[in-house]
Design a protein around this motif. Structure first.
Motif, PDB file in Angstrom:
ATOM      1  N   PHE A  69       0.851  -1.185   0.000  1.00  0.00           N
ATOM      2  CA  PHE A  69       0.000   0.000   0.000  1.00  0.00           C
ATOM      3  C   PHE A  69       0.885   1.233   0.000  1.00  0.00           C
ATOM      4  O   PHE A  69       1.944   1.244   0.639  1.00  0.00           O
ATOM      5  CB  PHE A  69      -0.926   0.018   1.219  1.00  0.00           C
ATOM      6  N   ALA A  70       0.449   2.259  -0.725  1.00  0.00           N
ATOM      7  CA  ALA A  70       1.251   3.470  -0.834  1.00  0.00           C
ATOM      8  C   ALA A  70       0.375   4.705  -0.676  1.00  0.00           C
ATOM      9  O   ALA A  70      -0.750   4.742  -1.187  1.00  0.00           O
ATOM     10  CB  ALA A  70       1.966   3.521  -2.182  1.00  0.00           C
ATOM     11  N   GLN A  71       0.922   5.697   0.023  1.00  0.00           N
ATOM     12  CA  GLN A  71       0.277   6.998   0.045  1.00  0.00           C
ATOM     13  C   GLN A  71       0.406   7.621  -1.341  1.00  0.00           C
ATOM     14  O   GLN A  71       1.278   7.226  -2.125  1.00  0.00           O
ATOM     15  CB  GLN A  71       0.941   7.890   1.097  1.00  0.00           C
ATOM     16  N   PRO A  72      -0.455   8.590  -1.657  1.00  0.00           N
ATOM     17  CA  PRO A  72      -0.385   9.179  -3.005  1.00  0.00           C
ATOM     18  C   PRO A  72       0.998   9.695  -3.384  1.00  0.00           C
ATOM     19  O   PRO A  72       1.416   9.547  -4.542  1.00  0.00           O
ATOM     20  CB  PRO A  72      -1.410  10.318  -2.925  1.00  0.00           C
ATOM     21  N   ASP A  73       1.745  10.256  -2.408  1.00  0.00           N
ATOM     22  CA  ASP A  73       3.058  10.794  -2.761  1.00  0.00           C
ATOM     23  C   ASP A  73       4.112   9.693  -2.942  1.00  0.00           C
ATOM     24  O   ASP A  73       5.235   9.975  -3.346  1.00  0.00           O
ATOM     25  CB  ASP A  73       3.531  11.826  -1.730  1.00  0.00           C
ATOM     26  N   GLY A  74       3.744   8.445  -2.651  1.00  0.00           N
ATOM     27  CA  GLY A  74       4.664   7.334  -2.885  1.00  0.00           C
ATOM     28  C   GLY A  74       4.323   6.528  -4.126  1.00  0.00           C
ATOM     29  O   GLY A  74       4.990   5.532  -4.415  1.00  0.00           O
ATOM     30  N   LEU A  75       3.306   6.965  -4.855  1.00  0.00           N
ATOM     31  CA  LEU A  75       2.842   6.190  -6.005  1.00  0.00           C
ATOM     32  C   LEU A  75       3.897   6.131  -7.107  1.00  0.00           C
ATOM     33  O   LEU A  75       4.128   5.069  -7.697  1.00  0.00           O
ATOM     34  CB  LEU A  75       1.541   6.800  -6.537  1.00  0.00           C
ATOM     35  N   GLU A  76       4.553   7.242  -7.386  1.00  0.00           N
ATOM     36  CA  GLU A  76       5.566   7.250  -8.447  1.00  0.00           C
ATOM     37  C   GLU A  76       6.715   6.302  -8.102  1.00  0.00           C
ATOM     38  O   GLU A  76       7.207   5.554  -8.961  1.00  0.00           O
ATOM     39  CB  GLU A  76       6.101   8.667  -8.664  1.00  0.00           C
ATOM     40  N   PHE A  77       7.131   6.316  -6.842  1.00  0.00           N
ATOM     41  CA  PHE A  77       8.194   5.418  -6.378  1.00  0.00           C
ATOM     42  C   PHE A  77       7.817   3.970  -6.647  1.00  0.00           C
ATOM     43  O   PHE A  77       8.613   3.174  -7.147  1.00  0.00           O
ATOM     44  CB  PHE A  77       8.428   5.652  -4.879  1.00  0.00           C
ATOM     45  N   ALA A  78       6.575   3.615  -6.313  1.00  0.00           N
ATOM     46  CA  ALA A  78       6.132   2.231  -6.494  1.00  0.00           C
ATOM     47  C   ALA A  78       6.011   1.871  -7.965  1.00  0.00           C
ATOM     48  O   ALA A  78       6.428   0.775  -8.386  1.00  0.00           O
ATOM     49  CB  ALA A  78       4.798   2.031  -5.777  1.00  0.00           C
ATOM     50  N   ARG A  79       5.454   2.749  -8.760  1.00  0.00           N
ATOM     51  CA  ARG A  79       5.269   2.448 -10.183  1.00  0.00           C
ATOM     52  C   ARG A  79       6.610   2.316 -10.902  1.00  0.00           C
ATOM     53  O   ARG A  79       6.730   1.529 -11.848  1.00  0.00           O
ATOM     54  CB  ARG A  79       4.395   3.522 -10.825  1.00  0.00           C
ATOM     55  N   ASN A  80       7.598   3.056 -10.452  1.00  0.00           N
ATOM     56  CA  ASN A  80       8.931   2.935 -11.045  1.00  0.00           C
ATOM     57  C   ASN A  80       9.546   1.571 -10.759  1.00  0.00           C
ATOM     58  O   ASN A  80      10.539   1.191 -11.402  1.00  0.00           O
ATOM     59  CB  ASN A  80       9.851   4.035 -10.513  1.00  0.00           C
ATOM     60  N   ARG A  81       8.971   0.848  -9.815  1.00  0.00           N
ATOM     61  CA  ARG A  81       9.472  -0.492  -9.463  1.00  0.00           C
ATOM     62  C   ARG A  81       8.507  -1.582  -9.906  1.00  0.00           C
ATOM     63  O   ARG A  81       8.547  -2.695  -9.399  1.00  0.00           O
ATOM     64  CB  ARG A  81       9.745  -0.550  -7.960  1.00  0.00           C
ATOM     65  N   GLY A  82       7.629  -1.252 -10.820  1.00  0.00           N
ATOM     66  CA  GLY A  82       6.809  -2.270 -11.450  1.00  0.00           C
ATOM     67  C   GLY A  82       5.470  -2.526 -10.804  1.00  0.00           C
ATOM     68  O   GLY A  82       4.784  -3.492 -11.158  1.00  0.00           O
ATOM     69  N   TYR A  83       5.064  -1.678  -9.864  1.00  0.00           N
ATOM     70  CA  TYR A  83       3.769  -1.870  -9.207  1.00  0.00           C
ATOM     71  C   TYR A  83       2.674  -1.148  -9.968  1.00  0.00           C
ATOM     72  O   TYR A  83       2.892  -0.088 -10.545  1.00  0.00           O
ATOM     73  CB  TYR A  83       3.815  -1.349  -7.758  1.00  0.00           C
ATOM     74  N   ASP A  84       1.473  -1.739  -9.918  1.00  0.00           N
ATOM     75  CA  ASP A  84       0.319  -1.121 -10.560  1.00  0.00           C
ATOM     76  C   ASP A  84      -0.859  -1.195  -9.602  1.00  0.00           C
ATOM     77  O   ASP A  84      -0.901  -2.046  -8.704  1.00  0.00           O
ATOM     78  CB  ASP A  84      -0.019  -1.835 -11.860  1.00  0.00           C
ATOM     79  N   GLY A  85      -1.847  -0.312  -9.817  1.00  0.00           N
ATOM     80  CA  GLY A  85      -2.963  -0.204  -8.894  1.00  0.00           C
ATOM     81  C   GLY A  85      -3.887  -1.403  -8.935  1.00  0.00           C
ATOM     82  O   GLY A  85      -4.121  -1.978  -9.990  1.00  0.00           O
ATOM     83  N   SER A  86      -4.406  -1.770  -7.742  1.00  0.00           N
ATOM     84  CA  SER A  86      -5.385  -2.846  -7.690  1.00  0.00           C
ATOM     85  C   SER A  86      -6.620  -2.456  -6.893  1.00  0.00           C
ATOM     86  O   SER A  86      -7.714  -2.906  -7.176  1.00  0.00           O
ATOM     87  CB  SER A  86      -4.762  -4.114  -7.100  1.00  0.00           C
ATOM     88  N   ARG A  87      -6.461  -1.592  -5.866  1.00  0.00           N
ATOM     89  CA  ARG A  87      -7.622  -1.199  -5.065  1.00  0.00           C
ATOM     90  C   ARG A  87      -7.275   0.031  -4.215  1.00  0.00           C
ATOM     91  O   ARG A  87      -6.133   0.488  -4.212  1.00  0.00           O
ATOM     92  CB  ARG A  87      -8.093  -2.345  -4.175  1.00  0.00           C
TER      93      ARG A  87
END
Length: 300
Positions: A116-134
């Motif tokens: 789970f990521a806060q909105p300001d951590g979304l770019e960090f996660a997506r740069n590592r291959g994560y995508d939204g699920s819920r």
């Protein structure tokens, strides 16, 4: 001058600093030092749990943990958690933790990773291959401003969990977890692991947690965790045969009043975006949203 970052395995001695870091990053999540110590030191070997901390000049500024999800029948499912103190971000600490933890998950056979990521951590996660699920919504309520407590049905007896044997609570918890909104079914709970990780966890305040009973059966419950003047709704559930009677609203109302009497001024909870009934109950109780986190998935 470059500041040196030290990453090492977490130990029980880090519990107080981990609890303080968590509060600095997530004001709406509750974890006492005792609960943090339990999280670091008590887990099933099957989880292959790895917890890391990051230090700068001897100060703990980052946390990372990862392990297999052994509460589901689907093999290869895993979870990861990374957070860094706001004053120490953009220095590569999160990246270093992520690299170590993803390597660990690959080595122990994980195939899918959730976080789970806060909105300001979304770019960090997506740069590592994560995508939204819920989406997961977090909300808080002032325990001194609650609506009137609903009446207790004649066939229901309300008790606090410190008066109960754990087995009936486990049965109810397992039954209500089966249809909880999630990407994977929570259908493989083990009683002994549940005792170690949930029932005996020091964060769970059984004197504030409330169950609705019909005879010897727990038909609805709410579990309360406490850290000083803040509480957290660990889980609330009603077994299928007793849904639609307002029991979750009732047990949460009673528990929140007990929290207020015990000195808790702010109570927090979280709900999946798809859990409409519980969102409605919490709105009625006066909870107001403080953050929405994004549930993310990566295939290894």
């Amino acid at each position: 001058m470059t500041t040196e970052v030290r990453i090492r395995p977490a130990t029980g001695d880090d519990a107080e600093a981990v609890s303080a870091l968590r509060r600095a990053v997530y004001s709406y999540k509750v974890m006492s030092p005792e609960a943090a110590h339990h999280m670091i030191t008590v887990f099933s070997p099957a989880e292959r749990f790895l917890a890391l901390v990051a230090e700068v000049d001897g100060q703990l500024v980052g946390w990372g943990s990862a392990g297999l999800n052994n509460w589901t029948s689907e093999e290869g499912q895993s979870n990861i958690s990374i957070y860094v103190h706001p004053e120490h971000r953009k220095q590569g600490i999160g990246s270093a933790l992520a690299d170590r933890l993803h390597q660990h998950l690959t080595e122990v056979g994980a195939t899918k990773v959730r976080t789970f990521a806060q909105p300001d951590g979304l770019e960090f996660a997506r740069n590592r291959g994560y995508d939204g699920s819920r989406q997961m919504h977090f909300a808080g309520v002032d325990t001194g401003a609650l609506p009137p407590q609903p009446p207790t049905p004649e066939d229901i007896v309300l008790v606090t969990m410190d008066t109960l044997d754990p087995r009936p609570v486990f049965i109810a918890d397992s039954a209500t977890s089966l249809d909880e909104p999630s990407d994977v079914p929570m259908d493989a709970a083990d009683y002994d692991e549940w005792l170690d990780e949930i029932w005996t966890a020091p964060g769970l305040d059984k004197s504030l947690s409330v169950a609705a009973m019909v005879g010897d059966e727990v038909v609805c419950f709410t579990a309360v965790e406490v850290d000083g003047d803040r509480s957290w709704s660990g889980s609330t559930g009603t077994i299928p045969a007793y849904r639609g009677r307002g029991l979750a609203k009732l047990v949460k109302s009673v528990a929140l009043r007990r929290c207020a009497a015990a000195g808790v001024t702010a109570a927090y909870t979280s709900n999946d975006d798809e859990n409409g009934p519980m969102l409605a109950i919490n709105n009625w109780l006066g909870y107001r949203r403080v953050q929405t986190e994004l549930g993310l998935l990566r295939t290894l």
